[in-house]
Motif scaffolding. Structure first.
Motif, PDB file in Angstrom:
ATOM      1  N   PHE A  18     -12.400  -1.152   7.724  1.00 26.20           N
ATOM      2  CA  PHE A  18     -11.382  -2.117   8.181  1.00 26.20           C
ATOM      3  C   PHE A  18     -10.903  -1.581   9.542  1.00 26.20           C
ATOM      4  CE2 PHE A  18     -11.814  -3.994   4.058  1.00 26.20           C
ATOM      5  CZ  PHE A  18     -11.831  -5.390   4.253  1.00 26.20           C
ATOM      6  N   VAL A  19     -10.109  -0.685   9.528  1.00 26.04           N
ATOM      7  CA  VAL A  19      -9.575   0.055  10.746  1.00 26.04           C
ATOM      8  C   VAL A  19     -10.655  -0.084  11.979  1.00 26.04           C
ATOM      9  CG1 VAL A  19      -8.612   2.006  12.099  1.00 26.04           C
ATOM     10  CG2 VAL A  19      -8.134   1.251   9.598  1.00 26.04           C
ATOM     11  N   GLU A  20     -11.911   0.304  11.750  1.00 31.64           N
ATOM     12  CA  GLU A  20     -12.831   0.057  12.889  1.00 31.64           C
ATOM     13  C   GLU A  20     -13.069  -1.320  13.264  1.00 31.64           C
ATOM     14  OE1 GLU A  20     -16.770   1.881  12.207  1.00 31.64           O
ATOM     15  OE2 GLU A  20     -15.640   3.554  11.178  1.00 31.64           O
ATOM     16  N   PHE A  21     -13.292  -2.308  12.305  1.00 31.53           N
ATOM     17  CA  PHE A  21     -13.366  -3.599  12.443  1.00 31.53           C
ATOM     18  C   PHE A  21     -12.108  -4.067  13.164  1.00 31.53           C
ATOM     19  CE2 PHE A  21     -12.873  -8.061  11.182  1.00 31.53           C
ATOM     20  CZ  PHE A  21     -13.889  -8.785  11.619  1.00 31.53           C
ATOM     21  N   GLY A  22     -10.940  -3.659  13.034  1.00 33.07           N
ATOM     22  CA  GLY A  22      -9.781  -4.369  13.310  1.00 33.07           C
ATOM     23  C   GLY A  22      -9.605  -3.730  14.749  1.00 33.07           C
ATOM     24  N   PHE A  82       0.781  -1.160   0.116  1.00 29.62           N
ATOM     25  CA  PHE A  82       0.017   0.121   0.043  1.00 29.62           C
ATOM     26  C   PHE A  82       0.866   1.377  -0.099  1.00 29.62           C
ATOM     27  CE2 PHE A  82      -3.261  -2.937   1.049  1.00 29.62           C
ATOM     28  CZ  PHE A  82      -4.178  -2.597   0.281  1.00 29.62           C
ATOM     29  N   LEU A  83       2.105   1.359   0.811  1.00 30.85           N
ATOM     30  CA  LEU A  83       2.671   2.554   0.630  1.00 30.85           C
ATOM     31  C   LEU A  83       3.365   2.553  -0.661  1.00 30.85           C
ATOM     32  CD1 LEU A  83       4.567   2.687   4.083  1.00 30.85           C
ATOM     33  CD2 LEU A  83       2.734   4.318   3.246  1.00 30.85           C
ATOM     34  N   GLY A  84       3.990   1.437  -1.074  1.00 34.12           N
ATOM     35  CA  GLY A  84       4.555   1.508  -2.581  1.00 34.12           C
ATOM     36  C   GLY A  84       3.705   1.965  -3.550  1.00 34.12           C
ATOM     37  N   MET A  85       2.425   1.488  -3.413  1.00 33.48           N
ATOM     38  CA  MET A  85       1.425   2.017  -4.405  1.00 33.48           C
ATOM     39  C   MET A  85       1.210   3.439  -4.341  1.00 33.48           C
ATOM     40  SD  MET A  85      -2.722   1.592  -4.380  1.00 33.48           S
ATOM     41  CE  MET A  85      -2.429   2.416  -2.711  1.00 33.48           C
ATOM     42  N   GLY A  86       1.324   3.864  -3.218  1.00 34.32           N
ATOM     43  CA  GLY A  86       0.948   5.495  -3.049  1.00 34.32           C
ATOM     44  C   GLY A  86       1.933   6.464  -3.330  1.00 34.32           C
ATOM     45  N   VAL A  87       3.443   5.478  -3.232  1.00 39.08           N
ATOM     46  CA  VAL A  87       4.446   6.475  -3.648  1.00 39.08           C
ATOM     47  C   VAL A  87       4.696   6.383  -5.386  1.00 39.08           C
ATOM     48  CG1 VAL A  87       6.956   6.323  -3.693  1.00 39.08           C
ATOM     49  CG2 VAL A  87       5.854   6.235  -1.712  1.00 39.08           C
ATOM     50  N   TRP A 130      -4.345  -0.023   8.867  1.00 40.61           N
ATOM     51  CA  TRP A 130      -4.163   1.308   8.615  1.00 40.61           C
ATOM     52  C   TRP A 130      -3.323   1.551   7.215  1.00 40.61           C
ATOM     53  CZ3 TRP A 130      -6.205   5.765   9.745  1.00 40.61           C
ATOM     54  CH2 TRP A 130      -6.789   5.927  10.918  1.00 40.61           C
ATOM     55  N   ALA A 131      -2.880   0.406   6.963  1.00 36.64           N
ATOM     56  CA  ALA A 131      -2.025   0.430   5.640  1.00 36.64           C
ATOM     57  C   ALA A 131      -2.970   0.976   4.391  1.00 36.64           C
ATOM     58  CB  ALA A 131      -1.384  -0.874   5.309  1.00 36.64           C
TER      59      ALA A 131
END
Length: 180
Positions: free
Chosen positions: A121-125, A69-74, A142-143
């Motif tokens: 997902f964060v809420e569920f996590g 996910f971070l790599g996709m963002g970059v 959070w990713a």
């Protein structure tokens, strides 16, 4: 307007520099955890040591999720994500650029969707814990919104940078800024 675009580009580039460091550390972490798993599972077992390290597999998996996910963002900053460019390159300059901008707009919409779903997902996590490490799954989930937000910022920075320089957005597969 140019000052706003320059500030957006500068902010995105600073965040990308930090994200690249985090990506490198995550890749190192993932490699060490996988190496440890191979040692424990194959090497130590051959010498008669019955050691279990289930945390290594989980750690590698969670690091890989963040890397993706971070790599996709970059990757959105310089247009380095996988794409088929023969259509935009084959069209004339005006039509090709319009199609590329439309693709960026669609990508932006997709990233907003991923961001919103990621928040769910964060809420569920918050009620879930990982089996081996026993950490809240929110750390993993959070990713999605983090990578999507970084991707949105980078799409805006790519468009602002292209507009500011008066460049053809189809030629963004190379770094847009010189690194001194």
């Amino acid at each position: 307007m140019r000052r706003l675009a320059g500030g957006l580009v500068g902010t995105a580039d600073a965040l990308n520099a930090a994200a690249k460091v985090v990506l490198g550390l995550l890749l190192l972490w993932m490699t060490l955890a996988t190496f440890t798993q191979v040692l424990v599972r194959f090497v130590f077992t051959n010498f008669g040591f019955a050691i279990s390290a289930p945390w290594t597999e989980e750690l590698s998996r969670y690091a890989m999720i963040w890397v993706v996910f971070l790599g996709m963002g970059v990757g959105f900053r310089t247009g380095m994500l996988l794409s088929l460019t023969f259509v935009t390159d084959g069209l004339g300059p005006r039509a090709g650029q319009a199609l590329r901008y439309a693709a960026q707009a669609l990508s932006f919409g997709f990233l907003v969707t991923i961001f919103l779903l990621g928040l769910r997902f964060v809420e569920f996590g918050a009620i879930e814990r990982s089996p081996a490490l026993s950490i809240p799954k929110t750390w993993v989930y959070w990713a999605m919104p983090a990578g999507a937000a970084l991707g949105c910022l980078n799409i805006l920075a790519l468009v602002a940078d292209t507009w500011q320089r008066g460049a053809d957005i189809r030629a963004t597969s190379a770094p847009t800024r010189r690194e001194d």
